[in-house]
Design a protein around this motif. Structure first.
Motif, PDB file in Angstrom:
ATOM      1  N   ALA A  67       0.808  -1.231   0.000  1.00 10.86           N
ATOM      2  CA  ALA A  67       0.000   0.000   0.000  1.00 10.86           C
ATOM      3  C   ALA A  67       0.837   1.276   0.000  1.00 10.86           C
ATOM      4  CB  ALA A  67      -0.927   0.008   1.220  1.00 10.86           C
ATOM      5  N   CYS A  68       2.084   1.176   0.426  1.00  9.92           N
ATOM      6  CA  CYS A  68       2.884   2.407   0.587  1.00  9.92           C
ATOM      7  C   CYS A  68       3.200   3.046  -0.764  1.00  9.92           C
ATOM      8  CB  CYS A  68       4.190   2.088   1.320  1.00  9.92           C
ATOM      9  SG  CYS A  68       5.232   3.556   1.487  1.00  9.92           S
ATOM     10  N   PRO A  69       2.762   4.283  -0.991  1.00  9.70           N
ATOM     11  CA  PRO A  69       3.020   4.925  -2.285  1.00  9.70           C
ATOM     12  C   PRO A  69       4.448   5.457  -2.409  1.00  9.70           C
ATOM     13  CG  PRO A  69       1.718   6.372  -0.857  1.00  9.70           C
ATOM     14  CD  PRO A  69       1.955   5.117  -0.084  1.00  9.70           C
ATOM     15  N   LEU A  86      12.096   8.420   3.696  1.00 11.85           N
ATOM     16  CA  LEU A  86      11.117   8.294   2.615  1.00 11.85           C
ATOM     17  C   LEU A  86       9.673   8.410   3.114  1.00 11.85           C
ATOM     18  CD1 LEU A  86      12.645   5.301   0.586  1.00 11.85           C
ATOM     19  CD2 LEU A  86      12.751   7.736   0.031  1.00 11.85           C
ATOM     20  N   CYS A  87       9.439   8.029   4.365  1.00  8.21           N
ATOM     21  CA  CYS A  87       8.072   7.990   4.901  1.00  8.21           C
ATOM     22  C   CYS A  87       7.479   9.391   4.996  1.00  8.21           C
ATOM     23  CB  CYS A  87       8.077   7.332   6.280  1.00  8.21           C
ATOM     24  SG  CYS A  87       6.440   7.315   7.042  1.00  8.21           S
ATOM     25  N   ARG A  88       6.270   9.551   4.486  1.00  7.10           N
ATOM     26  CA  ARG A  88       5.572  10.846   4.531  1.00  7.10           C
ATOM     27  C   ARG A  88       4.443  10.841   5.554  1.00  7.10           C
ATOM     28  NH1 ARG A  88       9.443  11.824   2.714  1.00  7.10           N
ATOM     29  NH2 ARG A  88      10.115  12.440   0.645  1.00  7.10           N
ATOM     30  N   ALA A  89       4.383   9.777   6.361  1.00  9.19           N
ATOM     31  CA  ALA A  89       3.314   9.651   7.370  1.00  9.19           C
ATOM     32  C   ALA A  89       1.939   9.854   6.747  1.00  9.19           C
ATOM     33  CB  ALA A  89       3.544  10.635   8.516  1.00  9.19           C
ATOM     34  N   CYS A  90       1.791   9.315   5.546  1.00  7.80           N
ATOM     35  CA  CYS A  90       0.534   9.516   4.821  1.00  7.80           C
ATOM     36  C   CYS A  90      -0.598   8.654   5.383  1.00  7.80           C
ATOM     37  CB  CYS A  90       0.719   9.208   3.348  1.00  7.80           C
ATOM     38  SG  CYS A  90       1.048   7.454   3.032  1.00  7.80           S
ATOM     39  N   GLY A  91      -0.230   7.566   6.069  1.00 11.72           N
ATOM     40  CA  GLY A  91      -1.248   6.727   6.697  1.00 11.72           C
ATOM     41  C   GLY A  91      -1.800   5.623   5.810  1.00 11.72           C
ATOM     42  N   ALA A  92      -1.304   5.508   4.574  1.00  9.72           N
ATOM     43  CA  ALA A  92      -1.819   4.463   3.684  1.00  9.72           C
ATOM     44  C   ALA A  92      -1.571   3.073   4.279  1.00  9.72           C
ATOM     45  CB  ALA A  92      -1.166   4.577   2.308  1.00  9.72           C
ATOM     46  N   CYS A  93      -0.448   2.902   4.964  1.00  7.94           N
ATOM     47  CA  CYS A  93      -0.135   1.609   5.582  1.00  7.94           C
ATOM     48  C   CYS A  93      -1.078   1.328   6.746  1.00  7.94           C
ATOM     49  CB  CYS A  93       1.318   1.586   6.046  1.00  7.94           C
ATOM     50  SG  CYS A  93       1.763   2.989   7.086  1.00  7.94           S
ATOM     51  N   ALA A  94      -1.328   2.337   7.556  1.00  8.20           N
ATOM     52  CA  ALA A  94      -2.215   2.150   8.710  1.00  8.20           C
ATOM     53  C   ALA A  94      -3.631   1.807   8.249  1.00  8.20           C
ATOM     54  CB  ALA A  94      -2.225   3.420   9.559  1.00  8.20           C
TER      55      ALA A  94
HETATM   56  S1  SF4 Z   1       2.941   6.326   6.426  1.00 11.04           S
HETATM   57 FE1  SF4 Z   1       3.121   4.215   5.719  1.00 11.04          FE
HETATM   58  S2  SF4 Z   1       2.295   4.260   3.647  1.00 11.04           S
HETATM   59 FE2  SF4 Z   1       2.737   6.384   4.171  1.00 11.04          FE
HETATM   60  S3  SF4 Z   1       4.834   6.757   3.471  1.00 11.04           S
HETATM   61 FE3  SF4 Z   1       5.019   6.076   5.584  1.00 11.04          FE
HETATM   62  S4  SF4 Z   1       5.343   3.859   5.464  1.00 11.04           S
HETATM   63 FE4  SF4 Z   1       4.524   4.529   3.468  1.00 11.04          FE
END
Ligand code: SF4
Ligand code: SF4
Length: 305
Positions: A67-69, A86-94
């Protein structure tokens, strides 16, 4: 993000009884200019949203990786590893994690969203003499947003408390004081070098701000986290008591807060080392002696919030 419209909050605690009088709603702003070694809210330090991961909950399904973009996480022998660059804390993984092993700390709220949450608590505030406490992190890092929230609470006659390290612009603090009934003001170490060593910043600004705040007539409760061998020595406590007793304005009450070793799990969730080796609360006798030092300076002191 328009900071006048939104601010990052990492927790909202209902029915709090240790953050001021009565039953309170405590809002925790994200971001702090200090980095106290004993911090029990490590997720509060960064001013941006962060991914939290609990390895023991992870079932290794790999859904988050797919799921991680941003290709920021991968499955390793130890569970999910995240590249924080690299992580943008976008929440797609959660959003896809079936085990709730991943969460995001920090959500942007508008003032009207927070006021809806606050309004629901008004019956509890009215019954208990409680109100809202703005904590963190450091609320002073969110001053424009905070001032508007304080005004909205004031219009509803809600009691307002600010829990602060005191590290911020003096002008901001004094503006906030015009709309605040109580400050919970942390004081840790009087020695400038030791303060810098254990919190990451000098204490000059904090002490100057406390003086200015007291001179403004604000109601202040001084909170002293006590850690054995770091700030519970007689010299530090005598200097602290002398400083507080010499403040202008109303006499401040002192709350001595013994260190609690409760944050280990939070550090692990952030993928950070938990470095409080040897940090403990002072013993009961030491706490009693600490309280007596403040009382001897004509102050009201108690152990606990
Ligand atoms: S929050 Fe999760 S999905 Fe979003 S960039 Fe970080 S690791 Fe990837
Ligand atoms: S989706 Fe959740 S349970 Fe599955 S590998 Fe990722 S963190 Fe672990």
């Amino acid at each position: 993000m328009d900071i006048m419209q939104q601010s990052l909050i990492f927790d909202i605690k209902r029915y709090s009884i240790n953050d001021g009088p009565g039953i309170r709603l405590t809002l925790f702003f994200k971001g702090c200019p200090l980095s106290c070694r004993w911090c029990h809210n490590p997720e509060s330090l960064s001013p941006v949203a962060q991914k939290l991961y609990t390895a023991r909950k992870c079932i290794g399904c790999g859904e988050c990786v797919k799921a991680c973009p941003h290709q920021a996480c991968h499955l390793s022998a130890a569970g999910i590893a995240t590249d924080t660059d690299l992580c943008r804390a976008c929440g797609a993984c959660a959003a896809v994690c079936p085990a709730l092993a991943t969460e995001i700390s920090g959500r942007a709220y508008r003032q009207d969203e927070l006021m809806k949450i606050i309004d629901k608590e008004i019956p509890f505030f009215d019954q208990s003499g409680g109100g809202v406490t703005f904590s963190g992190g450091e609320p002073l890092m969110h001053t424009p947003f905070l001032l508007e929230l304080l005004a909205l609470c004031g219009a509803r006659q809600i009691h307002r408390a600010i829990d602060t390290s005191g590290y911020g612009k003096t002008a901001d603090l004094l503006k906030i004081a015009e709309q605040t009934e109580l400050f919970l003001f942390d004081l840790k170490l009087m020695d400038a070098e030791r303060h810098r060593e254990f919190t990451g910043v000098a204490n000059r600004l904090i002490l100057a701000n406390l003086k200015a705040l007291a001179a403004s007539g604000a109601q202040i409760e001084i909170r002293v986290p006590l850690i054995a061998g770091i700030n519970d020595d007689r010299q530090n406590l005598e200097q602290l008591a002398t400083f507080v007793a010499g403040l202008p304005g109303r006499r401040s009450r002192i709350s001595l807060l013994p260190f609690h070793n409760v944050a280990e799990n939070k550090y692990h969730k952030l993928g950070q080392a938990y470095d409080v080796a040897g940090m403990t609360a002072p013993g009961a006798e030491r706490l009693q002696q600490a309280a007596e030092i403040f009382v001897a300076h004509g102050l009201v002191a108690s152990v606990g919030g």
